[in-house]
Design a protein around this motif. Structure first.
Motif, PDB file in Angstrom:
ATOM      1  N   ARG A  39       0.825  -1.211   0.000  1.00  0.00           N
ATOM      2  CA  ARG A  39       0.000   0.000   0.000  1.00  0.00           C
ATOM      3  C   ARG A  39       0.857   1.258   0.000  1.00  0.00           C
ATOM      4  O   ARG A  39       0.512   2.250  -0.636  1.00  0.00           O
ATOM      5  CB  ARG A  39      -0.959  -0.035   1.188  1.00  0.00           C
ATOM      6  N   ASP A  40       1.976   1.232   0.727  1.00  0.00           N
ATOM      7  CA  ASP A  40       2.894   2.373   0.689  1.00  0.00           C
ATOM      8  C   ASP A  40       3.405   2.600  -0.732  1.00  0.00           C
ATOM      9  O   ASP A  40       3.572   3.741  -1.168  1.00  0.00           O
ATOM     10  CB  ASP A  40       4.086   2.146   1.626  1.00  0.00           C
ATOM     11  N   GLY A  41       3.680   1.508  -1.445  1.00  0.00           N
ATOM     12  CA  GLY A  41       4.171   1.635  -2.814  1.00  0.00           C
ATOM     13  C   GLY A  41       3.135   2.234  -3.737  1.00  0.00           C
ATOM     14  O   GLY A  41       3.433   3.130  -4.541  1.00  0.00           O
ATOM     15  N   VAL A  42       1.886   1.770  -3.628  1.00  0.00           N
ATOM     16  CA  VAL A  42       0.809   2.335  -4.456  1.00  0.00           C
ATOM     17  C   VAL A  42       0.619   3.808  -4.134  1.00  0.00           C
ATOM     18  O   VAL A  42       0.477   4.652  -5.032  1.00  0.00           O
ATOM     19  CB  VAL A  42      -0.499   1.542  -4.226  1.00  0.00           C
ATOM     20  N   ARG A  43       0.656   4.126  -2.856  1.00  0.00           N
ATOM     21  CA  ARG A  43       0.476   5.512  -2.424  1.00  0.00           C
ATOM     22  C   ARG A  43       1.578   6.417  -2.982  1.00  0.00           C
ATOM     23  O   ARG A  43       1.337   7.591  -3.289  1.00  0.00           O
ATOM     24  CB  ARG A  43       0.467   5.567  -0.892  1.00  0.00           C
ATOM     25  N   ALA A  44       2.795   5.865  -3.115  1.00  0.00           N
ATOM     26  CA  ALA A  44       3.946   6.653  -3.588  1.00  0.00           C
ATOM     27  C   ALA A  44       4.071   6.666  -5.105  1.00  0.00           C
ATOM     28  O   ALA A  44       5.040   7.231  -5.632  1.00  0.00           O
ATOM     29  CB  ALA A  44       5.228   6.108  -2.966  1.00  0.00           C
ATOM     30  N   GLY A  45       3.132   6.048  -5.808  1.00  0.00           N
ATOM     31  CA  GLY A  45       3.209   6.022  -7.269  1.00  0.00           C
ATOM     32  C   GLY A  45       4.252   5.058  -7.791  1.00  0.00           C
ATOM     33  O   GLY A  45       4.756   5.214  -8.910  1.00  0.00           O
ATOM     34  N   GLN A  46       4.568   4.024  -6.995  1.00  0.00           N
ATOM     35  CA  GLN A  46       5.546   3.021  -7.397  1.00  0.00           C
ATOM     36  C   GLN A  46       4.825   1.746  -7.837  1.00  0.00           C
ATOM     37  O   GLN A  46       3.741   1.439  -7.346  1.00  0.00           O
ATOM     38  CB  GLN A  46       6.481   2.699  -6.218  1.00  0.00           C
ATOM     39  N   LYS A  47       5.417   1.016  -8.756  1.00  0.00           N
ATOM     40  CA  LYS A  47       4.849  -0.261  -9.164  1.00  0.00           C
ATOM     41  C   LYS A  47       5.245  -1.319  -8.137  1.00  0.00           C
ATOM     42  O   LYS A  47       6.392  -1.371  -7.692  1.00  0.00           O
ATOM     43  CB  LYS A  47       5.345  -0.673 -10.543  1.00  0.00           C
ATOM     44  N   VAL A  48       4.282  -2.135  -7.756  1.00  0.00           N
ATOM     45  CA  VAL A  48       4.521  -3.176  -6.762  1.00  0.00           C
ATOM     46  C   VAL A  48       4.429  -4.538  -7.444  1.00  0.00           C
ATOM     47  O   VAL A  48       3.410  -4.867  -8.063  1.00  0.00           O
ATOM     48  CB  VAL A  48       3.496  -3.096  -5.615  1.00  0.00           C
ATOM     49  N   ILE A  49       5.500  -5.313  -7.349  1.00  0.00           N
ATOM     50  CA  ILE A  49       5.545  -6.651  -7.949  1.00  0.00           C
ATOM     51  C   ILE A  49       5.707  -7.665  -6.825  1.00  0.00           C
ATOM     52  O   ILE A  49       6.710  -7.658  -6.104  1.00  0.00           O
ATOM     53  CB  ILE A  49       6.711  -6.779  -8.947  1.00  0.00           C
ATOM     54  N   TYR A  50       4.708  -8.513  -6.660  1.00  0.00           N
ATOM     55  CA  TYR A  50       4.732  -9.534  -5.609  1.00  0.00           C
ATOM     56  C   TYR A  50       4.993 -10.891  -6.265  1.00  0.00           C
ATOM     57  O   TYR A  50       4.229 -11.337  -7.121  1.00  0.00           O
ATOM     58  CB  TYR A  50       3.412  -9.564  -4.841  1.00  0.00           C
ATOM     59  N   ASP A  84      -8.220  -2.074  -6.742  1.00  0.00           N
ATOM     60  CA  ASP A  84      -8.141  -1.106  -7.843  1.00  0.00           C
ATOM     61  C   ASP A  84      -6.732  -1.063  -8.416  1.00  0.00           C
ATOM     62  O   ASP A  84      -6.543  -0.965  -9.636  1.00  0.00           O
ATOM     63  CB  ASP A  84      -8.543   0.289  -7.357  1.00  0.00           C
ATOM     64  N   ALA A  85      -5.728  -1.127  -7.516  1.00  0.00           N
ATOM     65  CA  ALA A  85      -4.331  -1.083  -7.964  1.00  0.00           C
ATOM     66  C   ALA A  85      -4.009  -2.286  -8.844  1.00  0.00           C
ATOM     67  O   ALA A  85      -3.316  -2.165  -9.862  1.00  0.00           O
ATOM     68  CB  ALA A  85      -3.390  -1.023  -6.764  1.00  0.00           C
ATOM     69  N   MET A  86      -4.526  -3.456  -8.488  1.00  0.00           N
ATOM     70  CA  MET A  86      -4.281  -4.643  -9.295  1.00  0.00           C
ATOM     71  C   MET A  86      -4.976  -4.517 -10.654  1.00  0.00           C
ATOM     72  O   MET A  86      -4.395  -4.850 -11.698  1.00  0.00           O
ATOM     73  CB  MET A  86      -4.761  -5.898  -8.566  1.00  0.00           C
ATOM     74  N   ASN A  87      -6.193  -4.030 -10.655  1.00  0.00           N
ATOM     75  CA  ASN A  87      -6.930  -3.872 -11.914  1.00  0.00           C
ATOM     76  C   ASN A  87      -6.244  -2.887 -12.851  1.00  0.00           C
ATOM     77  O   ASN A  87      -6.338  -3.006 -14.079  1.00  0.00           O
ATOM     78  CB  ASN A  87      -8.363  -3.421 -11.638  1.00  0.00           C
ATOM     79  N   ALA A  88      -5.526  -1.921 -12.266  1.00  0.00           N
ATOM     80  CA  ALA A  88      -4.837  -0.909 -13.070  1.00  0.00           C
ATOM     81  C   ALA A  88      -3.422  -1.324 -13.455  1.00  0.00           C
ATOM     82  O   ALA A  88      -2.720  -0.580 -14.150  1.00  0.00           O
ATOM     83  CB  ALA A  88      -4.799   0.412 -12.308  1.00  0.00           C
ATOM     84  N   GLY A  89      -2.981  -2.496 -12.997  1.00  0.00           N
ATOM     85  CA  GLY A  89      -1.619  -2.937 -13.281  1.00  0.00           C
ATOM     86  C   GLY A  89      -0.586  -2.295 -12.386  1.00  0.00           C
ATOM     87  O   GLY A  89       0.623  -2.451 -12.604  1.00  0.00           O
ATOM     88  N   HIS A  90      -1.048  -1.584 -11.371  1.00  0.00           N
ATOM     89  CA  HIS A  90      -0.169  -0.900 -10.427  1.00  0.00           C
ATOM     90  C   HIS A  90       0.425  -1.896  -9.421  1.00  0.00           C
ATOM     91  O   HIS A  90       1.525  -1.716  -8.913  1.00  0.00           O
ATOM     92  CB  HIS A  90      -1.007   0.164  -9.698  1.00  0.00           C
ATOM     93  N   PHE A  91      -0.354  -2.938  -9.137  1.00  0.00           N
ATOM     94  CA  PHE A  91       0.054  -4.006  -8.233  1.00  0.00           C
ATOM     95  C   PHE A  91      -0.052  -5.313  -9.009  1.00  0.00           C
ATOM     96  O   PHE A  91      -1.121  -5.674  -9.502  1.00  0.00           O
ATOM     97  CB  PHE A  91      -0.851  -4.010  -6.997  1.00  0.00           C
ATOM     98  N   VAL A  92       1.073  -6.019  -9.128  1.00  0.00           N
ATOM     99  CA  VAL A  92       1.147  -7.201  -9.988  1.00  0.00           C
ATOM    100  C   VAL A  92       1.620  -8.400  -9.164  1.00  0.00           C
ATOM    101  O   VAL A  92       2.537  -8.277  -8.349  1.00  0.00           O
ATOM    102  CB  VAL A  92       2.132  -6.966 -11.161  1.00  0.00           C
ATOM    103  N   VAL A  93       0.977  -9.542  -9.381  1.00  0.00           N
ATOM    104  CA  VAL A  93       1.388 -10.773  -8.710  1.00  0.00           C
ATOM    105  C   VAL A  93       1.882 -11.765  -9.754  1.00  0.00           C
ATOM    106  O   VAL A  93       1.201 -12.008 -10.765  1.00  0.00           O
ATOM    107  CB  VAL A  93       0.225 -11.396  -7.911  1.00  0.00           C
ATOM    108  N   ARG A  94       3.065 -12.320  -9.502  1.00  0.00           N
ATOM    109  CA  ARG A  94       3.621 -13.346 -10.378  1.00  0.00           C
ATOM    110  C   ARG A  94       4.082 -14.519  -9.519  1.00  0.00           C
ATOM    111  O   ARG A  94       4.381 -14.347  -8.343  1.00  0.00           O
ATOM    112  CB  ARG A  94       4.803 -12.791 -11.182  1.00  0.00           C
ATOM    113  N   THR A  95       4.177 -15.673 -10.125  1.00  0.00           N
ATOM    114  CA  THR A  95       4.660 -16.831  -9.375  1.00  0.00           C
ATOM    115  C   THR A  95       6.179 -16.892  -9.435  1.00  0.00           C
ATOM    116  O   THR A  95       6.810 -16.388 -10.372  1.00  0.00           O
ATOM    117  CB  THR A  95       4.088 -18.146  -9.935  1.00  0.00           C
ATOM    118  N   ALA A  96       6.760 -17.529  -8.418  1.00  0.00           N
ATOM    119  CA  ALA A  96       8.215 -17.709  -8.407  1.00  0.00           C
ATOM    120  C   ALA A  96       8.652 -18.546  -9.603  1.00  0.00           C
ATOM    121  O   ALA A  96       9.709 -18.303 -10.198  1.00  0.00           O
ATOM    122  CB  ALA A  96       8.637 -18.382  -7.104  1.00  0.00           C
TER     123      ALA A  96
END
Length: 307
Positions: A39-50, A84-96
């Motif tokens: 959430r800090d990353g989304v708030r700061a305008g950073q892309k988050v990759i999990y 919302d962040a995930m739907n916008a591509g701002h927060f992305v989840v990938r597998t190892a």
């Protein structure tokens, strides 16, 4: 930074260029830290990759959204919608597996190059930086090349220390899976550790969440000046088990106001069936608590343990 000089940084104070380890044995602790980080990353305008492994990729979003149920979230996280962040591509989840084993084996150099490409792409897309969060349990699966995972962490740390990267990373290590030898090996490849955000810190008293059992660690002075804030924080902590644990190992001073605060923390009106466990109590403070009869009330106990 070597493991010998490891420091612990609150997740909310992480900066671009940090490469930290999260070493945990409690799922609530990990989830609280990861939710704040995202959430800090989304708030700061950073892309988050999990990068997921232990938590299935399709469940990561729901898992993070449940962080508010855990002790220690303590932030205005509700102002950031990860859905919302995930739907916008701002927060992305990938597998190892898709991240690290696309070629059929784990290659440290290729993995670092892939991360560099991801960072460059995010900056071109207009993000202010990139936050990477990776679950490391895949490194124990004996997939081809994973025996080089310790080398990968050290190489990645070198990149973070010598390059002006607009990125930060948290690597997650579960003590229930990684033994002490393995943890020591991978921790050397990090600048330090990350921990949960403090509930409170005014320079005289710091109150930090603990998760197993739920409660708080107090460090500094508990007196008339810090009691109101501490009382407010402790009153706001809820526990599903009814047990509140206060770790007092870092308390350097405690006056009569502080004693009353500790005695009152376990009152029934602070939560149904509330019990109070005092842990790590310095000997002088323990003697005072006994002398004042403040630990004789039902539901209040002091944990005696060797360190």
């Amino acid at each position: 930074m070597s493991a010998a000089s490891t420091h612990h940084k609150p997740v909310g104070r992480m900066e671009l260029g940090d490469h930290l380890a999260l070493i945990f044995d409690d799922d609530g602790e990990r989830r609280s830290i990861m939710a704040a980080y995202a959430r800090d990353g989304v708030r700061a305008g950073q892309k988050v990759i999990y990068i997921s492994d232990a938590v299935p990729a399709r469940e990561v979003l729901g898992w993070l959204l449940a962080a508010g149920e855990d002790a220690g979230s303590g932030t205005d996280d509700e102002l950031v919608d990860l859905t919302d962040a995930m739907n916008a591509g701002h927060f992305v989840v990938r597998t190892a597996e898709e991240t690290f084993l696309a070629s059929g084996r784990f290659d440290p150099s290729a993995s670092i190059e892939l991360m560099a490409t991801e960072i460059d792409l995010a900056l071109v897309q207009g993000y202010q930086g990139v936050r990477i969060a990776g679950e490391a349990r895949f490194s124990l699966r004996r997939w081809p090349g994973t025996e080089q995972f310790g080398d990968f962490e050290r190489m990645l740390d070198e990149v973070f220390m010598t390059t002006d990267l607009k990125a930060m990373a948290i690597c997650q290590f579960d003590r229930r899976w990684f033994d002490d030898v393995r943890l020591a090996e991978v921790e050397v490849g990090h600048m330090g550790r990350v921990r949960a955000n403090d509930y409170y810190d005014d320079g005289s008293l710091r109150i930090t969440p603990i998760f197993s059992p739920p409660g708080a660690e107090l460090a500094g002075v508990i007196d008339g000046s810090t009691r109101p804030a501490a009382e407010s924080v402790l009153a706001s902590i809820t526990t599903r088990t009814g047990l509140l644990c206060l770790d007092l190992g870092g308390v350097t001073g405690c006056d009569a106001d502080g004693l009353r605060l500790l005695a009152g923390a376990g009152r029934p009106d602070r939560g149904e069936g509330r019990g109070l466990l005092l842990r790590g109590v310095p000997p002088a403070l323990r003697d005072r608590l006994h002398a004042e009869g403040l630990v004789d009330a039902p539901g209040i106990s002091i944990e005696h343990r060797t360190r």
